[in-house]
Scaffold this motif. Sequence first.
Motif, PDB file in Angstrom:
ATOM      1  N   GLU A 325      -4.118 -17.217   8.847  1.00 55.46           N
ATOM      2  CA  GLU A 325      -3.532 -16.166   8.306  1.00 55.46           C
ATOM      3  C   GLU A 325      -2.783 -15.295   9.181  1.00 55.46           C
ATOM      4  O   GLU A 325      -1.719 -14.607   8.903  1.00 55.46           O
ATOM      5  N   ALA A 326      -3.194 -15.304  10.376  1.00 52.62           N
ATOM      6  CA  ALA A 326      -2.377 -14.132  11.284  1.00 52.62           C
ATOM      7  C   ALA A 326      -1.151 -14.524  11.534  1.00 52.62           C
ATOM      8  O   ALA A 326      -0.028 -13.925  12.318  1.00 52.62           O
ATOM      9  N   GLY A 327      -0.648 -15.792  11.384  1.00 54.01           N
ATOM     10  CA  GLY A 327       0.880 -16.403  11.700  1.00 54.01           C
ATOM     11  C   GLY A 327       1.540 -15.787  10.956  1.00 54.01           C
ATOM     12  O   GLY A 327       2.545 -15.548  11.242  1.00 54.01           O
ATOM     13  N   PHE A 328       1.442 -15.583   9.706  1.00 52.96           N
ATOM     14  CA  PHE A 328       2.247 -14.995   8.397  1.00 52.96           C
ATOM     15  C   PHE A 328       2.019 -13.905   7.764  1.00 52.96           C
ATOM     16  O   PHE A 328       2.819 -13.458   6.812  1.00 52.96           O
ATOM     17  N   ARG A 329       0.588 -13.479   7.806  1.00 53.35           N
ATOM     18  CA  ARG A 329       0.484 -12.334   6.938  1.00 53.35           C
ATOM     19  C   ARG A 329       0.534 -10.982   7.870  1.00 53.35           C
ATOM     20  O   ARG A 329      -0.013 -11.085   8.847  1.00 53.35           O
ATOM     21  N   VAL A 330       1.243 -10.159   7.185  1.00 57.40           N
ATOM     22  CA  VAL A 330       1.642  -9.034   8.348  1.00 57.40           C
ATOM     23  C   VAL A 330       1.753  -7.751   7.509  1.00 57.40           C
ATOM     24  O   VAL A 330       1.582  -7.831   6.273  1.00 57.40           O
ATOM     25  N   PRO A 331       1.944  -6.469   8.195  1.00 55.90           N
ATOM     26  CA  PRO A 331       1.975  -5.375   7.720  1.00 55.90           C
ATOM     27  C   PRO A 331       3.297  -5.273   6.651  1.00 55.90           C
ATOM     28  O   PRO A 331       4.231  -5.972   6.836  1.00 55.90           O
ATOM     29  N   GLY A 332       2.855  -4.773   5.466  1.00 53.20           N
ATOM     30  CA  GLY A 332       3.889  -4.675   4.399  1.00 53.20           C
ATOM     31  C   GLY A 332       3.936  -3.131   3.688  1.00 53.20           C
ATOM     32  O   GLY A 332       2.861  -2.649   3.299  1.00 53.20           O
ATOM     33  N   ILE A 333       4.959  -2.581   3.498  1.00 54.91           N
ATOM     34  CA  ILE A 333       4.931  -1.330   3.130  1.00 54.91           C
ATOM     35  C   ILE A 333       6.267  -1.205   2.352  1.00 54.91           C
ATOM     36  O   ILE A 333       7.421  -1.503   2.642  1.00 54.91           O
ATOM     37  N   ILE A 334       6.137  -0.491   1.020  1.00 57.28           N
ATOM     38  CA  ILE A 334       7.242  -0.187   0.087  1.00 57.28           C
ATOM     39  C   ILE A 334       7.307   1.131  -0.291  1.00 57.28           C
ATOM     40  O   ILE A 334       6.211   1.752  -0.920  1.00 57.28           O
ATOM     41  N   SER A 335       8.360   1.887  -0.113  1.00 63.29           N
ATOM     42  CA  SER A 335       8.419   3.050  -0.398  1.00 63.29           C
ATOM     43  C   SER A 335       9.805   3.708  -0.892  1.00 63.29           C
ATOM     44  O   SER A 335      10.684   3.160  -0.558  1.00 63.29           O
ATOM     45  N   TRP A 336       9.852   4.242  -2.072  1.00 62.16           N
ATOM     46  CA  TRP A 336      11.026   4.954  -2.666  1.00 62.16           C
ATOM     47  C   TRP A 336      11.148   6.339  -2.005  1.00 62.16           C
ATOM     48  O   TRP A 336      10.373   7.266  -2.169  1.00 62.16           O
ATOM     49  N   VAL A 337      12.350   6.669  -1.355  1.00 59.52           N
ATOM     50  CA  VAL A 337      12.577   7.930  -1.005  1.00 59.52           C
ATOM     51  C   VAL A 337      12.570   8.965  -2.157  1.00 59.52           C
ATOM     52  O   VAL A 337      13.656   8.710  -2.838  1.00 59.52           O
ATOM     53  N   GLY A 338      11.776   9.778  -2.168  1.00 59.53           N
ATOM     54  CA  GLY A 338      11.846  10.909  -3.316  1.00 59.53           C
ATOM     55  C   GLY A 338      11.331  10.385  -4.622  1.00 59.53           C
ATOM     56  O   GLY A 338      10.940  11.401  -5.425  1.00 59.53           O
ATOM     57  N   GLU A 339      11.111   9.328  -5.093  1.00 61.93           N
ATOM     58  CA  GLU A 339      10.528   9.093  -6.152  1.00 61.93           C
ATOM     59  C   GLU A 339       9.699   7.593  -6.540  1.00 61.93           C
ATOM     60  O   GLU A 339       9.812   6.951  -7.095  1.00 61.93           O
ATOM     61  N   ASN A 340       8.287   7.821  -5.925  1.00 62.08           N
ATOM     62  CA  ASN A 340       7.664   6.762  -5.950  1.00 62.08           C
ATOM     63  C   ASN A 340       6.854   6.721  -7.439  1.00 62.08           C
ATOM     64  O   ASN A 340       6.222   7.868  -7.519  1.00 62.08           O
ATOM     65  N   LYS A 341       6.684   5.819  -8.156  1.00 60.83           N
ATOM     66  CA  LYS A 341       6.173   5.866  -9.211  1.00 60.83           C
ATOM     67  C   LYS A 341       4.847   5.376  -8.937  1.00 60.83           C
ATOM     68  O   LYS A 341       3.678   5.736  -9.768  1.00 60.83           O
ATOM     69  N   VAL A 342       4.818   4.640  -8.210  1.00 67.06           N
ATOM     70  CA  VAL A 342       3.335   3.996  -7.792  1.00 67.06           C
ATOM     71  C   VAL A 342       2.927   4.193  -6.182  1.00 67.06           C
ATOM     72  O   VAL A 342       3.736   4.186  -5.458  1.00 67.06           O
ATOM     73  N   SER A 343       1.502   4.437  -5.758  1.00 68.07           N
ATOM     74  CA  SER A 343       1.476   4.755  -4.489  1.00 68.07           C
ATOM     75  C   SER A 343      -0.017   3.884  -4.168  1.00 68.07           C
ATOM     76  O   SER A 343      -0.787   3.820  -5.266  1.00 68.07           O
ATOM     77  N   GLY A 344      -0.230   3.946  -3.004  1.00 62.04           N
ATOM     78  CA  GLY A 344      -1.730   3.487  -2.616  1.00 62.04           C
ATOM     79  C   GLY A 344      -1.839   2.173  -2.071  1.00 62.04           C
ATOM     80  O   GLY A 344      -0.764   1.572  -1.991  1.00 62.04           O
ATOM     81  N   THR A 345      -2.870   1.704  -1.655  1.00 63.50           N
ATOM     82  CA  THR A 345      -3.170   0.497  -1.127  1.00 63.50           C
ATOM     83  C   THR A 345      -3.284  -0.588  -2.023  1.00 63.50           C
ATOM     84  O   THR A 345      -4.093  -0.374  -3.253  1.00 63.50           O
ATOM     85  N   LYS A 346      -2.605  -1.639  -2.269  1.00 64.66           N
ATOM     86  CA  LYS A 346      -2.597  -3.017  -3.337  1.00 64.66           C
ATOM     87  C   LYS A 346      -2.896  -4.261  -2.515  1.00 64.66           C
ATOM     88  O   LYS A 346      -2.363  -4.484  -1.528  1.00 64.66           O
ATOM     89  N   ASP A 347      -3.602  -4.930  -3.135  1.00 64.35           N
ATOM     90  CA  ASP A 347      -3.980  -6.260  -2.706  1.00 64.35           C
ATOM     91  C   ASP A 347      -3.054  -7.211  -3.482  1.00 64.35           C
ATOM     92  O   ASP A 347      -3.494  -8.662  -3.312  1.00 64.35           O
ATOM     93  N   ALA A 348      -2.153  -7.224  -4.367  1.00 64.62           N
ATOM     94  CA  ALA A 348      -1.269  -8.160  -4.811  1.00 64.62           C
ATOM     95  C   ALA A 348      -0.504  -9.018  -3.821  1.00 64.62           C
ATOM     96  O   ALA A 348      -0.290  -8.497  -2.650  1.00 64.62           O
ATOM     97  N   VAL A 349      -0.651 -10.303  -3.886  1.00 64.73           N
ATOM     98  CA  VAL A 349      -0.016 -11.230  -2.954  1.00 64.73           C
ATOM     99  C   VAL A 349       1.386 -11.279  -3.196  1.00 64.73           C
ATOM    100  O   VAL A 349       1.893 -11.436  -4.247  1.00 64.73           O
TER     101      VAL A 349
END
Length: 495
Positions: A325-349
């Motif tokens: 896993e450590a070879g290719f499982r890495v931090p992932g962050i997605i954010s809309w500047v100003g208008e996030n519809k969804v937030s929080g920690t997600k375990d979706a692959v």
Amino acid sequence: MKPRLISFFLLLTVIASVSCKPNGASSKKEEQSKKETIAKQPNIVVLLCDDLGYGDLSSFGHPIIKTENLDKLAASGIRLTNFYSTAPVCSPSRVGMLTGRSPNKAGVYDFIPGLKKSEDNRDLVHLQAYEETIPAMLKTVGYSTCLVGKWHCSSRFNSDQQPQPNDFGFDHWMATHNNAAPSHKNPKNFVRNGQEVGEIEGFSSQIVVNEAIQWLDKKDGDNPFFLEVAFHEPHEPIASPEELVEKYMPYAETREQAEYFANVENVDRAVGRLIAYLEKNHSGNTLIVFSSDNGPETLLRYGEKAKHSYGSPGELKGMKLWTNEAGFRVPGIISWVGENKVSGTKDAVVSALDFLPTFAELSGANLPNRELDGESFKSLLDTGEFARSTPLIWAFYDAINERRVAMRKGDWKIMGRLEVDNNTLPHIHNLYDGNEALVKSAKLTDFVLFNLKEDINESENLSVKEATVFESMKKEFEIRYKELLEDSHIWVRNQ
């Protein structure tokens, strides 16, 4: 014309009219939907670190490194705990991200060295002109595009003998072939739109953000933009601001470790400057995606040149160049500047393969006319839910660990060793006509199965205990690896 014939033709006209209405209405709806999508096209910013480990951000558990800007980005948007790069090493990872396809299909199997003729045709390797990329796709629906930082998708950088960033849709680019040289401090090897820049004072992460902001300031029109900021940090050779190094000295085991910690925070500061600019100038509709090209480098793996490599895999097994896993499982962050519809920690692959189809859906662009390995995760942005319909598969023939092929499906991961005549397949950097038969004769064997939801560090092989799951996974694994191998590009000299 006779009355009976007139009635017959009138009937045909009515039938044709009725039968056409649903299709016509559907076509108008689709056209209207596409117009509405284009009217709401987001700016898209991809921030990509180099060799940043799963555990290197404070928001992903690092006990010492401070990354307050990225932590805020994660807190305001989506923090992805099951995010994957497309390979456990740099060049194939970047190619997979740009194309939405396994890098094996593009013929990029390992990092691309500088130009040096080799028996395995590795000197030929590059992102080929026929590959369709994110920036080229977005340009078809009106986007301006820019790359700053690391390219590493060709053996002949800044040469007319191989395609360069502008050939794949980047309007503006300032990049290096591979690492910043001689280090992150005062680099001398940047090229801007084909012209060598010479030495630039400062640190690489700040330099590329400066270039990005200058490009945005000068961009004509109010059309949307795609910006890729490919940081060199925290890849060796590392150099960090002294005041940050001093900050970490009391908490580090060595000065080199303090320099690594400072290097990651310097990236965070650069990201903070860019986010502040975007919030001020493009707060209406800008999507930011942050990640890493692969996992962390192993300390001293190649001697003194890796003496700063104190990256953290967190709870994961392995490091860069591993198919654990450590070879290719890495931090992932997605954010809309100003208008996030969804937030929080997600375990979706989610995978970097998914960027291209997701950006296509968000922008209204047509997908490339080829089979993709990524899937749109727009539903994750809208509702917080995303479930992959097909597994992720990696075949990295130069992996440090023995089982070099891996597949994740849902919570399950299966891995296998490649064997020829009862011997492990030799380490391979490149598939070419001289080793094609050998690689294609190799059989998957020595399988292991893990439940990653229950066992993040791959400590318990469940192939016997979960025999039904194992047999199902093994069958699909063998089929999908065979398909991937059949679609892999083979390099032939003078082709």
